[in-house]
Design an enzyme around this catalytic site. Sequence first.
Site, PDB file in Angstrom:
ATOM      1  CB  SER A  37      -0.923   0.002   1.220  1.00  0.00           C
ATOM      2  OG  SER A  37      -0.176  -0.143   2.407  1.00  0.00           O
ATOM      3  CG  ASP A 324      -4.510   5.325   6.906  1.00  0.00           C
ATOM      4  OD1 ASP A 324      -3.360   5.069   7.312  1.00  0.00           O
ATOM      5  OD2 ASP A 324      -4.993   4.803   5.880  1.00  0.00           O
ATOM      6  CG  HIS A 327      -1.279   3.667   4.736  1.00  0.00           C
ATOM      7  ND1 HIS A 327      -2.538   3.207   5.028  1.00  0.00           N
ATOM      8  CD2 HIS A 327      -0.614   2.628   4.179  1.00  0.00           C
ATOM      9  CE1 HIS A 327      -2.639   1.938   4.653  1.00  0.00           C
ATOM     10  NE2 HIS A 327      -1.484   1.559   4.142  1.00  0.00           N
TER      11      HIS A 327
END
Length: 370
Positions: A37, A324, A327
């Site tokens: 990610s 978040d 991340h």
Amino acid sequence: MAKKCSMPLLLVSIFIHSLLVKGQSPLPPALYVFGDSLSDSGNNNFLQTEAKVNYTPYGIDFPSGATGRFTNGKTIVDFLAESLGLPFVPAYLSLSSTQKNNITTGVNYASGAAGILPETGTAMGMILSLDKQIDYFKDTIAKYLPRIYTTPVERSKYLSKSIFFISIGSNDYINNYLKPENYGSSKGYTPQQFANLLRDRLENHLKKLYYLGARKFVVFNIGRLGCIPAIVSAAKPKPNTPCDEKVNSLVVLYNAKFPNMIRKLERSLSGSTFVRGDTYNMAKNSYEAGILTEQTSCCEVNGLGHCRQDSTPCKNRKEMIFWDAYHPTEMVNHAVAYDCFNGSFLCTPMNIHQLARKPYASKMCLPLAK
Ligand SMILES: *[C@@H]1O[C@H](CO)[C@@H](O)[C@H](O)[C@H]1NC(C)=O
Ligand SMILES: *[C@@H]1O[C@H](CO)[C@@H](O)[C@H](O)[C@H]1NC(C)=O
């Protein structure tokens, strides 16, 4: 292993001459991306998975808004592409076959929740495991590139000049080893055995990329997972340090093996160049300076640790570390990309600018068959 380069002297002198004439070797034609990610630019939008963030406020600082990137703005890869004079690297799954046939500036195979091990992240749904990512890269070479680079020599020259960015491994802890309710790895392997397993598997994958034609590699180790807000808040008992040092100590076992693995590969794979990225020790200074004593997310998060859809994120995004619960913000991505591209601290033994300018390894310097 003997490294023999059979490039004739005449060619060498022509090559040196052309360098002198042009002043410098050209920047790379392409950036190929493998990972999770931290690098995904929209692959997971096309997969059945909980690891998907193609909604606001993700992308609030990105030119085209929410794209599936797991941050407020650009990723490290986006910043690198810009500095290399390349377009943002498109997600493989977002491309039509017409587009796949026409792309020469690189493809992004990275997938949120993916890891080095194929089962990592699958509790959240579908992922492109590193195996799958490399399979898709094989397709790119076999099916699509030959339409543009028609001869094998042209193709191998193009691939030798391209940059291969690989940043993966966090999820093998976050979405595997640290999730005993879904995965048996923590029962089957001691922390040291698991670190060795990840290292060996990654090494094999890097070799595969080399044998497919990659020569210029940028490979990252794993950052301080114990400092991620989701990990800190899930820690039992609650740590009285800013980070969960038990989790960091797992990562340290992996990172300790990392430099030697890379050095060994570089020595055995003739004509390869590896740049090693280290984000673990980047954070160290900041934590010790007490800057990051409070790990809070910029956005309001849901049960998955992702931002709640359509929630209003913090305004001081340029001062926050975490976007978040997992991340980093664009600000952090920029700091990493900046130093790795232009600096000398995070990426060794050279930065990506230097890697890009390094004369590429000629086909004639392939290892001789035994
Ligand atoms: C192929 O790519 C070039 C350069 O990006 C673009 O100008 C052209 O329109 C593309 N052609 C097709 C058929 O997509
Ligand atoms: C590297 O430095 C150049 C020149 O200062 C700058 O334009 C570029 O954005 C920097 N690269 C990154 C990735 O920050």
